[in-house]
Design an enzyme around this catalytic site. Structure first.
Site, PDB file in Angstrom:
ATOM      1  N   CYS A 195       7.353 -16.944 -14.298  1.00  0.00           N
ATOM      2  CA  CYS A 195       8.236 -18.108 -14.251  1.00  0.00           C
ATOM      3  C   CYS A 195       8.818 -18.426 -15.627  1.00  0.00           C
ATOM      4  CB  CYS A 195       7.465 -19.310 -13.772  1.00  0.00           C
ATOM      5  SG  CYS A 195       6.604 -19.033 -12.233  1.00  0.00           S
ATOM      6  N   ARG A 237      11.673 -11.560 -17.317  1.00  0.00           N
ATOM      7  CA  ARG A 237      10.253 -11.848 -17.102  1.00  0.00           C
ATOM      8  C   ARG A 237       9.832 -11.590 -15.650  1.00  0.00           C
ATOM      9  NH1 ARG A 237       8.047 -15.430 -20.951  1.00  0.00           N
ATOM     10  NH2 ARG A 237       6.737 -16.346 -19.347  1.00  0.00           N
ATOM     11  N   TRP A 244       8.383 -17.161 -10.053  1.00  0.00           N
ATOM     12  CA  TRP A 244       7.747 -15.939  -9.541  1.00  0.00           C
ATOM     13  C   TRP A 244       6.661 -16.425  -8.591  1.00  0.00           C
ATOM     14  CZ3 TRP A 244       2.822 -13.511 -10.038  1.00  0.00           C
ATOM     15  CH2 TRP A 244       2.810 -12.145  -9.730  1.00  0.00           C
ATOM     16  N   ASN A 259       5.307 -23.880 -15.127  1.00  0.00           N
ATOM     17  CA  ASN A 259       4.753 -22.519 -15.184  1.00  0.00           C
ATOM     18  C   ASN A 259       3.239 -22.645 -15.201  1.00  0.00           C
ATOM     19  OD1 ASN A 259       7.352 -21.689 -15.519  1.00  0.00           O
ATOM     20  ND2 ASN A 259       7.069 -20.828 -17.575  1.00  0.00           N
ATOM     21  N   GLY A 260       2.556 -21.734 -14.516  1.00  0.00           N
ATOM     22  CA  GLY A 260       1.089 -21.783 -14.511  1.00  0.00           C
ATOM     23  C   GLY A 260       0.580 -22.083 -13.114  1.00  0.00           C
ATOM     24  N   GLU A 295      -0.937   6.340 -18.566  1.00  0.00           N
ATOM     25  CA  GLU A 295       0.283   5.601 -18.888  1.00  0.00           C
ATOM     26  C   GLU A 295       1.499   6.246 -18.208  1.00  0.00           C
ATOM     27  OE1 GLU A 295       0.997   2.803 -19.876  1.00  0.00           O
ATOM     28  OE2 GLU A 295       3.060   2.913 -20.577  1.00  0.00           O
ATOM     29  N   LYS A 312       3.904   4.233 -15.644  1.00  0.00           N
ATOM     30  CA  LYS A 312       5.358   4.106 -15.860  1.00  0.00           C
ATOM     31  C   LYS A 312       6.123   4.521 -14.615  1.00  0.00           C
ATOM     32  CE  LYS A 312       5.526   2.168 -18.339  1.00  0.00           C
ATOM     33  NZ  LYS A 312       4.891   1.249 -19.105  1.00  0.00           N
ATOM     34  N   GLU A 342       5.595   2.090 -11.598  1.00  0.00           N
ATOM     35  CA  GLU A 342       6.200   0.761 -11.826  1.00  0.00           C
ATOM     36  C   GLU A 342       7.682   0.749 -11.495  1.00  0.00           C
ATOM     37  OE1 GLU A 342       4.288  -1.616 -15.557  1.00  0.00           O
ATOM     38  OE2 GLU A 342       5.199   0.283 -16.067  1.00  0.00           O
ATOM     39  N   HIS A 381     -12.743  16.364  -8.523  1.00  0.00           N
ATOM     40  CA  HIS A 381     -13.783  15.562  -7.856  1.00  0.00           C
ATOM     41  C   HIS A 381     -13.151  14.639  -6.811  1.00  0.00           C
ATOM     42  CE1 HIS A 381     -16.784  17.095 -10.578  1.00  0.00           C
ATOM     43  NE2 HIS A 381     -16.018  16.781 -11.603  1.00  0.00           N
ATOM     44  N   LYS A 406       7.065  -9.469 -16.385  1.00  0.00           N
ATOM     45  CA  LYS A 406       6.924  -8.995 -17.765  1.00  0.00           C
ATOM     46  C   LYS A 406       5.678  -9.572 -18.409  1.00  0.00           C
ATOM     47  CE  LYS A 406       8.192  -6.883 -21.471  1.00  0.00           C
ATOM     48  NZ  LYS A 406       7.769  -5.462 -21.434  1.00  0.00           N
TER      49      LYS A 406
HETATM   50  C1  G6P Z   1       2.450  -6.866 -17.094  1.00  0.00           C
HETATM   51  C2  G6P Z   1       3.614  -5.975 -17.480  1.00  0.00           C
HETATM   52  C3  G6P Z   1       3.092  -4.685 -18.115  1.00  0.00           C
HETATM   53  C4  G6P Z   1       2.193  -5.021 -19.298  1.00  0.00           C
HETATM   54  C5  G6P Z   1       1.050  -5.957 -18.897  1.00  0.00           C
HETATM   55  C6  G6P Z   1       0.312  -6.477 -20.111  1.00  0.00           C
HETATM   56  O1  G6P Z   1       1.750  -6.306 -16.041  1.00  0.00           O
HETATM   57  O2  G6P Z   1       4.392  -5.677 -16.342  1.00  0.00           O
HETATM   58  O3  G6P Z   1       4.187  -3.909 -18.557  1.00  0.00           O
HETATM   59  O4  G6P Z   1       1.671  -3.846 -19.827  1.00  0.00           O
HETATM   60  O5  G6P Z   1       1.575  -7.094 -18.214  1.00  0.00           O
HETATM   61  O6  G6P Z   1       1.189  -7.260 -20.868  1.00  0.00           O
HETATM   62  P1  G6P Z   1       0.974  -7.645 -22.379  1.00  0.00           P
HETATM   63  O7  G6P Z   1       2.139  -8.533 -22.709  1.00  0.00           O
HETATM   64  O8  G6P Z   1      -0.333  -8.378 -22.456  1.00  0.00           O
HETATM   65  O9  G6P Z   1       0.953  -6.399 -23.175  1.00  0.00           O
END
Ligand code: G6P
Length: 615
Positions: A2, A27, A81, A107-108, A488, A492, A495, A511, A610
């Site tokens: 949010c 975000r 959100w 927010n929250g 990672e 990626k 996502e 396994h 984000k």
């Molecule tokens: C969210 C984002 C990810 C990010 C994670 C941790 O899930 O979509 O891309 O890696 O948060 O975020 P931070 O700001 O703590 O690195």
């Protein structure tokens, strides 16, 4: 997640709020709205809609159609959100109180909203939404006795949970109130106008001078004044922060997506992370924000790393670095688990919280728990002035500039760069000799050039992306430093392309997951010329024997892997400890181009945010 924007001043708040909401789109959100003061004691004008800000703009135009143009000098806006209740118009913020004269954006999460709501309903308040947030608007109306700030203070005393809230009331057309506990609020200091937001991005176009509220602070702003006081109305002074980036940094600059821009920025962002920190003559790195001299560093006998998502994968690389070079027993854990499992922290344990945004709720909770248990707490953050950066009290900034694409890219490579420098600094207080340290520093200094060379492979990567864009499942495998890189790479891809992708230790594939291999399931093998390569080549054989096409990410000129690979992405030769950086850049480009070919919403993937400020 949010986003909040509020404005008070001579300009038309509609334009400023909507353009601020656009800046917060990155975000992640699924509905948006705005509330405007139409005049003293009148009902507030509220316009909101599910969907995108462009839908909100259409709704605003429709609401104003045929009406005389006027200047709304006070307003608040929000991108939501969804958590409590679907992304509908009713659940979108702002929420207004029963008499229509108080509006809030939040927010929250309000944890005790159900009991508050039940009590308010008994008193005759009617709820229009399923949200936890709406109780705040009604509580403020209930507590109001002529003073808006006082009503907000009384209302929040009843709230449990986390919040950043902005409030307006038509009873006070010259006042904007905001409050924070756990969810950021920042105030932009301009001449003759005040902007509040949940994120500097919404403000930086108007001013570079900002103040971050602390938990428990209540802001009372007019167009020309900003007062911050505690809930008990004791004035407090908060430092002004100067933002050192500008609006161009949050624009696409000719790239099709922020993610692509951010991938291409990496030679520069890695150089920024290194700048002024490498002391070649002493074979070490100087990270003044750690607030530690060599004797303090020498005392650290355990490192515990807590992070989420991509930052967690950077943390895994960090663990290997601290163990390999500094010989410090290290562990890495998902931040939520850090708190949930009651970790053992000793006096000389260093807790490193890694977070691009510096606002991730679980990572923040780990920081607080680390302090509570007496650890030496350190933050590795990108966003200057963020909550984790401030609450950690010490640490290292990435200086990567704003990262807008939801899928984290440049933050990862900068986090690993910073962790490598930390490991070298700690290692130099132990067994790492000045010569060995110097060699590592020299290798580190080559990283921007290495990143450049990977990006130069983009046309090869595009061809490979074209070949595999239709796949439904795939695996990433690696061992040692390439294991976090495999995780990672899979993160990626899933996502942004919504392809089912899983990362595994190369040896672990047999396994269980190997049962899924067949010719429609490619395997991306991270197999640069570093220790463990021969073993991973054995695992590539296993994949090939099950007809899975293998895409190798391998060192330039290495011919050993050719007979095992259907396709190859080349990265420059580099030592093992740096190899995750070029490997991950190659994975970022592969994921990006596959997602682009599939027509996905790359910068704002579905369901993702984000900055995740809920636990
Ligand atoms: C969210 C984002 C990810 C990010 C994670 C941790 O899930 O979509 O891309 O890696 O948060 O975020 P931070 O700001 O703590 O690195």
């Amino acid at each position: 997640m949010c986003g909040i924007v509020g404005y008070i001043g001579p300009k038309n708040s509609v334009d400023i709020i909507v353009s601020g909401l656009h800046r917060l789109e990155y975000r992640g959100y699924d509905s948006a709205g705005i509330a405007l003061c139409q005049g003293r004691d009148e009902k507030l004008l509220v316009i909101k809609t599910p969907g995108k800000i462009s839908d909100l703009e259409t709704a605003i135009r429709a609401a104003f159609a045929g009406k005389e143009a006027r200047n709304y000098t006070l307003g608040i806006g929000h991108t939501r959100w969804a958590t409590h209740g679907a992304p509908t118009r009713e659940n979108a913020h702002p929420h207004v109180s029963r008499n229509g004269q108080f509006a809030i954006v939040h927010n929250g999460i309000i944890e005790n909203y159900a009991e508050l709501k039940a009590r308010l309903i008994k008193k005759g308040f009617v709820f229009a939404s399923e949200t936890d947030s709406e109780v705040i608007a009604h509580l403020i109306e209930e507590c109001y006795v002529g003073d808006l700030r006082g009503a907000v203070a009384a209302a929040i005393e009843k709230l449990e949970g986390a919040y950043g809230i902005a409030v307006i009331s038509s009873k006070h057309p010259d006042t904007l109130v905001a409050v924070r506990k756990g969810s950021p609020i920042v105030v932009g200091i301009c001449d003759g106008e005040t902007i509040v937001a949940s994120d500097v991005s919404a403000i930086v176009n108007y001013t570079k001078r900002v103040i971050f509220l602390n938990d428990g602070d209540i802001l009372t702003a007019t167009a020309d004044s900003v007062e911050i006081a505690s809930i008990k109305n004791v004035p407090v002074t908060r430092e002004m922060t100067h933002i050192d980036w500008d609006i161009r940094d949050i624009e696409k600059g000719g790239y099709a997506h922020f993610m692509l821009k951010e991938i291409h920025e990496q030679p520069a962002t890695i150089a920024n992370a290194l700048r002024g920190r490498l002391i070649e003559s002493e074979g070490t790195a100087k990270l003044s924000g750690m607030l530690m001299g060599p004797s303090d560093m020498a005392r650290i006998d355990r490192v515990s790393i807590a992070a989420c998502g991509t930052s967690y994968h950077a943390g895994m690389v960090g663990k290997y670095l601290f163990e390999d070079f500094a010989s410090i027993p290290s562990e890495v854990q998902q931040a939520a688990e850090f708190r949930d499992r009651n970790p053992i922290i000793q006096r000389d344990t260093c807790l490193i919280a890694i977070s691009q945004s510096g606002e991730t709720a679980d990572t923040l909770a780990a920081v607080r728990e680390g302090h509570q248990k007496g650890a030496v707490v350190m933050g590795i953050c990108n966003v200057v002035g963020s909550t984790i950066a401030r609450e950690a009290g010490r640490g290292v900034y990435l200086h990567a500039g704003p990262e807008i694409g939801v899928a984290s890219t440049k933050a990862f490579t900068s986090q690993v760069t910073v962790l490598t420098m930390m490991a070298i600094a700690l290692a130099r207080t132990r067994r790492l000799s000045v010569n060995a340290g110097r060699e590592m520093i020299q290798q580190l200094a080559k990283l921007p050039g290495i990143a450049e060379q990977v990006i130069a492979q983009e046309s090869v990567i595009i061809k490979i992306a074209e070949k595999y864009a239709d796949m439904r499942d795939c695996f990433y495998i690696g061992r040692g430093y390439m294991y976090p890189a495999a995780l990672e790479g899979a993160l990626k891809l899933k996502e942004i392309s919504y392809i089912h992708a899983e990362g595994y230790h190369a040896s672990e594939l047999k396994h269980g997951p190997i049962a899924l291999l067949e010719k429609t399931v490619p395997v991306i093998a991270l197999v640069p010329n570093v220790p463990g390569k021969i073993k991973t080549m054995g695992n590539m054989q296993e994949c090939k024997a099950r007809h899975s096409p293998v895409i190798a990410i391998a060192t330039e000129g290495d011919r050993d892997i050719e007979s095992l690979s259907e396709d190859i992405i080349r990265i420059p030769p580099c030592p093992e400890f740096l190899a995750p950086i070029p490997a991950v850049i190659a994975e970022q480009l592969l994921a990006y181009h596959i997602a682009r070919l599939r027509g996905c919403s790359i910068d704002q993937p579905r369901n993702l945010a984000k900055s995740v400020t809920v636990e």
